[in-house]
Design an enzyme around this catalytic site. Structure first.
Site, PDB file in Angstrom:
ATOM      1  N   ASP A  33      -5.772  27.251  -8.342  1.00 47.84           N
ATOM      2  CA  ASP A  33      -5.256  26.356  -9.394  1.00 47.84           C
ATOM      3  C   ASP A  33      -5.500  24.883  -9.063  1.00 47.84           C
ATOM      4  O   ASP A  33      -5.053  23.988  -9.780  1.00 47.84           O
ATOM      5  CB  ASP A  33      -3.760  26.595  -9.618  1.00 47.84           C
ATOM      6  N   GLY A  34      -6.197  24.610  -7.948  1.00 48.16           N
ATOM      7  CA  GLY A  34      -6.526  23.233  -7.585  1.00 48.16           C
ATOM      8  C   GLY A  34      -5.587  22.621  -6.562  1.00 48.16           C
ATOM      9  O   GLY A  34      -5.868  21.550  -6.022  1.00 48.16           O
ATOM     10  N   GLU A  35      -4.459  23.280  -6.295  1.00 47.38           N
ATOM     11  CA  GLU A  35      -3.513  22.692  -5.335  1.00 47.38           C
ATOM     12  C   GLU A  35      -4.093  22.703  -3.926  1.00 47.38           C
ATOM     13  O   GLU A  35      -4.803  23.625  -3.527  1.00 47.38           O
ATOM     14  CB  GLU A  35      -2.185  23.457  -5.357  1.00 47.38           C
ATOM     15  N   ARG A  89      -2.167  -2.343  -3.712  1.00 43.94           N
ATOM     16  CA  ARG A  89      -2.445  -3.439  -4.651  1.00 43.94           C
ATOM     17  C   ARG A  89      -1.521  -3.383  -5.861  1.00 43.94           C
ATOM     18  O   ARG A  89      -1.374  -4.355  -6.575  1.00 43.94           O
ATOM     19  CB  ARG A  89      -3.917  -3.400  -5.093  1.00 43.94           C
ATOM     20  N   GLN A  90      -0.872  -2.222  -6.067  1.00 44.81           N
ATOM     21  CA  GLN A  90       0.125  -2.132  -7.152  1.00 44.81           C
ATOM     22  C   GLN A  90       1.502  -2.447  -6.552  1.00 44.81           C
ATOM     23  O   GLN A  90       2.387  -1.606  -6.494  1.00 44.81           O
ATOM     24  CB  GLN A  90       0.105  -0.747  -7.774  1.00 44.81           C
ATOM     25  N   ASP A 169     -10.690 -15.587  -2.727  1.00 44.42           N
ATOM     26  CA  ASP A 169      -9.496 -16.162  -3.343  1.00 44.42           C
ATOM     27  C   ASP A 169      -8.612 -16.754  -2.255  1.00 44.42           C
ATOM     28  O   ASP A 169      -8.830 -16.534  -1.052  1.00 44.42           O
ATOM     29  CB  ASP A 169      -8.730 -15.126  -4.194  1.00 44.42           C
ATOM     30  N   LYS A 193      -9.863 -17.338  -7.889  1.00 45.97           N
ATOM     31  CA  LYS A 193     -10.233 -16.126  -8.639  1.00 45.97           C
ATOM     32  C   LYS A 193      -9.255 -15.845  -9.776  1.00 45.97           C
ATOM     33  O   LYS A 193      -8.046 -15.947  -9.596  1.00 45.97           O
ATOM     34  CB  LYS A 193     -10.254 -14.926  -7.683  1.00 45.97           C
TER      35      LYS A 193
HETATM   36  C1  R5P Z   1      -7.639  -8.363  -4.564  1.00 42.93           C
HETATM   37  O1  R5P Z   1      -7.128  -9.472  -4.718  1.00 42.93           O
HETATM   38  C2  R5P Z   1      -8.332  -8.000  -3.290  1.00 42.93           C
HETATM   39  O2  R5P Z   1      -8.115  -8.949  -2.308  1.00 42.93           O
HETATM   40  C3  R5P Z   1      -9.823  -7.799  -3.481  1.00 42.93           C
HETATM   41  O3  R5P Z   1     -10.400  -9.052  -3.804  1.00 42.93           O
HETATM   42  C4  R5P Z   1     -10.096  -6.833  -4.580  1.00 42.93           C
HETATM   43  O4  R5P Z   1      -9.398  -5.661  -4.334  1.00 42.93           O
HETATM   44  C5  R5P Z   1     -11.581  -6.551  -4.697  1.00 42.93           C
HETATM   45  O5  R5P Z   1     -11.772  -5.669  -5.758  1.00 42.93           O
HETATM   46  P1  R5P Z   1     -13.187  -5.523  -6.455  1.00 42.93           P
HETATM   47  O6  R5P Z   1     -14.179  -5.164  -5.386  1.00 42.93           O
HETATM   48  O7  R5P Z   1     -12.977  -4.400  -7.450  1.00 42.93           O
HETATM   49  O8  R5P Z   1     -13.501  -6.814  -7.128  1.00 42.93           O
END
Ligand code: R5P
Length: 293
Positions: A33-35, A89-90, A169, A193
């Protein structure tokens, strides 16, 4: 004893050699079943270091199962090393599109949900360069985040020409500084960014003069490659000499790597927090140095 999840076998092997510990690689089976079924059949020991980059949704399940299997086998002390912590990142409600107000009710802080779940089965957690250091506060067991970015300097050519270390960034300036410090010399600069969507970013050029100079781009993660491809294009327009693209976590979804070379990168490399063709630098020594958390 080191227990390696399927996602981190190379790094777990290097760590086991450094620590002079035996290693057991998890078996991973799949039901019809994919588990998934991740296990460490026959394990018999008291203390374990599990190494698992949660690079996919399935890796999270694998880690939860390994924790449960180890407790079931009577392991009393589990240290969990998560070289790449997925979902970090979330770290705030993150609608899929920048046009949606993040204060709209109904979006999760995904890393909080993940951290709470992972805390249940382990005594402590060590992770490497999570996107924001304070995400570790969501774990309910002792947790530490370690900076391994300086290791990236190991893969740079020894004689860079008047180098400038650039982050895409402001948030990654510390990483560019760590790499520069480990290399030994060079200027620091960064772009501004704006992220328009999952796959689209807008970068404002940095102030530094890059013409005829070697540039080392440094970020925590390369995922779609949108950020770095845009940065490389700007540097090429401004007549940079060689452009080296580095990151701690080479996630590289889809054709991200090709995209970077197409944009004009001279070389691309990352660490072994994620197993990729460009994982030239190991973070095993950093982990060994940080295990006393
Ligand atoms: C986000 O601020 C992270 O520091 C990376 O810049 C980001 O995860 C890079 O993602 P992507 O390669 O999709 O641009």
């Amino acid at each position: 004893m080191i227990v390696s999840a399927s996602t981190s076998q190379s790094l777990a092997g290097t760590l086991a050699s450094l620590l002079n510990e035996p290693i057991s690689v998890a078996s991973v089976d799949r039901f019809s079943d994919g588990e998934l079924l991740a296990a460490v059949p026959g394990i018999s020991t008291d203390r374990v270091i599990v190494v698992c980059s949660t690079v996919t949704c399935e890796a999270h399940i694998e880690l939860l199962q390994l924790h449960d299997a180890l407790r079931e086998a009577g392991v009393s002390e589990i240290t969990t090393v998560i070289p790449y912590l997925g979902y970090a990142r979330q770290d705030a409600p993150t609608p899929p599109d920048a046009s949606i107000d993040p204060d709209t009710p109904g979006y999760p802080v995904s890393i909080r949900a993940i951290a709470r779940a992972l805390s249940i089965g382990t005594d402590r957690i060590l992770t490497i360069n999570p996107h924001e250091a304070d995400v570790i506060d969501h774990f309910t067991v002792p947790a530490a985040a370690v900076d391994a970015s300086g290791r990236l300097a190991d893969a740079l050519p020894s004689a860079l020409s008047d180098p400038v270390f650039v982050s895409p960034d402001a948030g990654a300036v510390d990483l560019a500084t760590s790499v520069r410090d480990a290399y030994g010399s060079g200027d620091i600069d960064h772009f501004e960014k704006a992220r328009l969507s999952d796959t689209q970013v807008e970068l404002s050029p940095s102030q530094a003069t890059v013409a005829e100079r070697d540039v080392v781009l440094v970020d925590d993660i390369i995922s779609t490659g949108s950020t770095m491809a845009e940065a490389i294009s700007i540097l090429r327009e401004r007549d940079a000499n060689r452009v080296f693209v580095t990151c701690v976590h080479p996630l590289f979804s889809g054709s991200a790597l090709d995209r970077l070379f197409d944009a004009g990168a001279d070389d691309v490399f990352g660490t072994d927090t994620i197993e990729a063709s460009v994982s030239e630098v190991s973070v095993a020594q950093t982990i060994e140095d940080s295990l006393d958390i």
